[in-house]
Enzyme design. Structure first.
Site, PDB file in Angstrom:
ATOM      1  N   GLY A  43       0.784  -1.239   0.000  1.00 34.67           N
ATOM      2  CA  GLY A  43       0.000   0.000   0.000  1.00 34.67           C
ATOM      3  C   GLY A  43       0.809   1.278   0.000  1.00 34.67           C
ATOM      4  N   ASP A 102      -5.238   2.282  10.905  1.00 36.18           N
ATOM      5  CA  ASP A 102      -6.635   1.949  11.173  1.00 36.18           C
ATOM      6  C   ASP A 102      -6.719   1.566  12.659  1.00 36.18           C
ATOM      7  OD1 ASP A 102      -9.271   1.375  10.088  1.00 36.18           O
ATOM      8  OD2 ASP A 102      -8.778  -0.734  10.162  1.00 36.18           O
ATOM      9  N   ASP A 158      -6.053  -0.837  -1.442  1.00 37.69           N
ATOM     10  CA  ASP A 158      -6.758  -1.819  -2.263  1.00 37.69           C
ATOM     11  C   ASP A 158      -8.038  -2.315  -1.612  1.00 37.69           C
ATOM     12  OD1 ASP A 158      -5.318  -3.350  -0.203  1.00 37.69           O
ATOM     13  OD2 ASP A 158      -6.022  -5.101  -1.309  1.00 37.69           O
TER      14      ASP A 158
HETATM   15  P1  IMP Z   1      -4.284  -1.646  11.163  1.00 41.87           P
HETATM   16  O1  IMP Z   1      -3.308  -2.665  11.620  1.00 41.87           O
HETATM   17  O2  IMP Z   1      -5.680  -1.984  11.604  1.00 41.87           O
HETATM   18  O3  IMP Z   1      -3.913  -0.229  11.508  1.00 41.87           O
HETATM   19  O4  IMP Z   1      -4.388  -1.831   9.606  1.00 41.87           O
HETATM   20  C1  IMP Z   1      -3.798  -1.026   8.685  1.00 41.87           C
HETATM   21  C2  IMP Z   1      -3.943  -1.683   7.334  1.00 41.87           C
HETATM   22  O5  IMP Z   1      -5.325  -1.963   7.039  1.00 41.87           O
HETATM   23  C3  IMP Z   1      -3.503  -0.752   6.240  1.00 41.87           C
HETATM   24  O6  IMP Z   1      -2.129  -0.892   5.966  1.00 41.87           O
HETATM   25  C4  IMP Z   1      -4.364  -1.184   5.079  1.00 41.87           C
HETATM   26  O7  IMP Z   1      -3.738  -2.254   4.388  1.00 41.87           O
HETATM   27  C5  IMP Z   1      -5.627  -1.696   5.694  1.00 41.87           C
HETATM   28  N1  IMP Z   1      -6.728  -0.707   5.636  1.00 41.87           N
HETATM   29  C6  IMP Z   1      -7.290  -0.041   6.655  1.00 41.87           C
HETATM   30  N2  IMP Z   1      -8.280   0.773   6.243  1.00 41.87           N
HETATM   31  C7  IMP Z   1      -8.351   0.629   4.900  1.00 41.87           C
HETATM   32  C8  IMP Z   1      -9.173   1.228   3.870  1.00 41.87           C
HETATM   33  O8  IMP Z   1     -10.056   2.076   4.094  1.00 41.87           O
HETATM   34  N3  IMP Z   1      -8.931   0.796   2.603  1.00 41.87           N
HETATM   35  C9  IMP Z   1      -7.970  -0.111   2.292  1.00 41.87           C
HETATM   36  N4  IMP Z   1      -7.172  -0.685   3.219  1.00 41.87           N
HETATM   37  C10 IMP Z   1      -7.361  -0.322   4.509  1.00 41.87           C
HETATM   38 MG    MG Z   2      -1.181  -1.849   4.340  1.00 42.78          MG
END
Ligand code: IMP
Ligand code: MG
Length: 179
Positions: A43, A102, A158
């Site tokens: 990403g 996220d 994605d």
């Molecule tokens: P975390 O570990 O929950 O912070 O996840 C982060 C990862 O979730 C990012 O690197 C993205 O790959 C994916 N992600 C979170 N939100 C989105 C979104 O709205 N669209 C696409 N990918 C997302």
């Molecule tokens: Mg990612």
């Protein structure tokens, strides 16, 4: 515009301006340091490509690939490394380059993993942040935008490996992922 996109949240021009500003700050903050950018595949690729062109001090670049174990919608908090670093980072100033934060689980894992390798510093440059979704506290030194809790695609982001090539960040139509 792509037919699966509800609307454009951030245009290519806006993103480019924002990233130019982040690059300037990094160039200033790291001018006497030993900077290595570590992109999180896949990403971060468009953000990394744009950002590194706006950094005007010497730096190295490396990439890691990680994935969450188990159910993709409910992160277990365990992250698996699919591709490790090529370089040693001991005594380096590490800047993690990520597309979106996220829950924060991925970044928390990466920070701990990288800190164990004895770098001088570890900081984060992240293009997007979804504050509503945060589960673990993470300090992001260089942030592009706080965004609302929509499912976003484009500019590296994605859905099922698609839409990464869109030059803007768009809100994905619900009908695409709620089938
Ligand atoms: P975390 O570990 O929950 O912070 O996840 C982060 C990862 O979730 C990012 O690197 C993205 O790959 C994916 N992600 C979170 N939100 C989105 C979104 O709205 N669209 C696409 N990918 C997302
Ligand atoms: Mg990612």
């Amino acid at each position: 515009m792509n037919k699966d996109i509800e609307r454009v949240l951030l245009s290519e021009e806006e993103l480019s301006e924002k990233i130019r500003g982040i690059g300037n700050r990094i160039s200033e903050d790291y001018k006497d340091k030993d900077l290595i950018l570590i992109g999180v595949l896949k990403g971060s690729v468009p953000f990394m490509a744009e950002l590194m062109k706006r950094i005007n001090i010497p730096c190295k670049m490396d990439f890691m690939a990680v994935s969450s174990y188990g159910d993709s919608s409910e992160s277990s908090g365990v992250v698996r490394i699919l591709k490790d670093l090529d370089f040693e980072i001991e005594n380096k100033d590490v800047l993690i380059v990520e597309d979106i934060i996220d829950s924060g689980i991925t970044l928390r894992y990466l920070i701990n993993y990288l800190k164990a390798k004895n770098p001088t510093s570890v900081e984060i440059a992240c293009l997007l942040n979804k504050p509503e979704r945060r589960e673990v506290d993470i300090e992001v030194k260089y942030l592009g935008y706080d965004v609302p809790n929509y499912f976003l695609v484009g500019y590296g982001l994605d859905y099922a490996e698609k839409y990464r090539n869109l030059p803007y960040i768009g809100i994905l139509k619900e009908e695409v992922y709620k089938k």
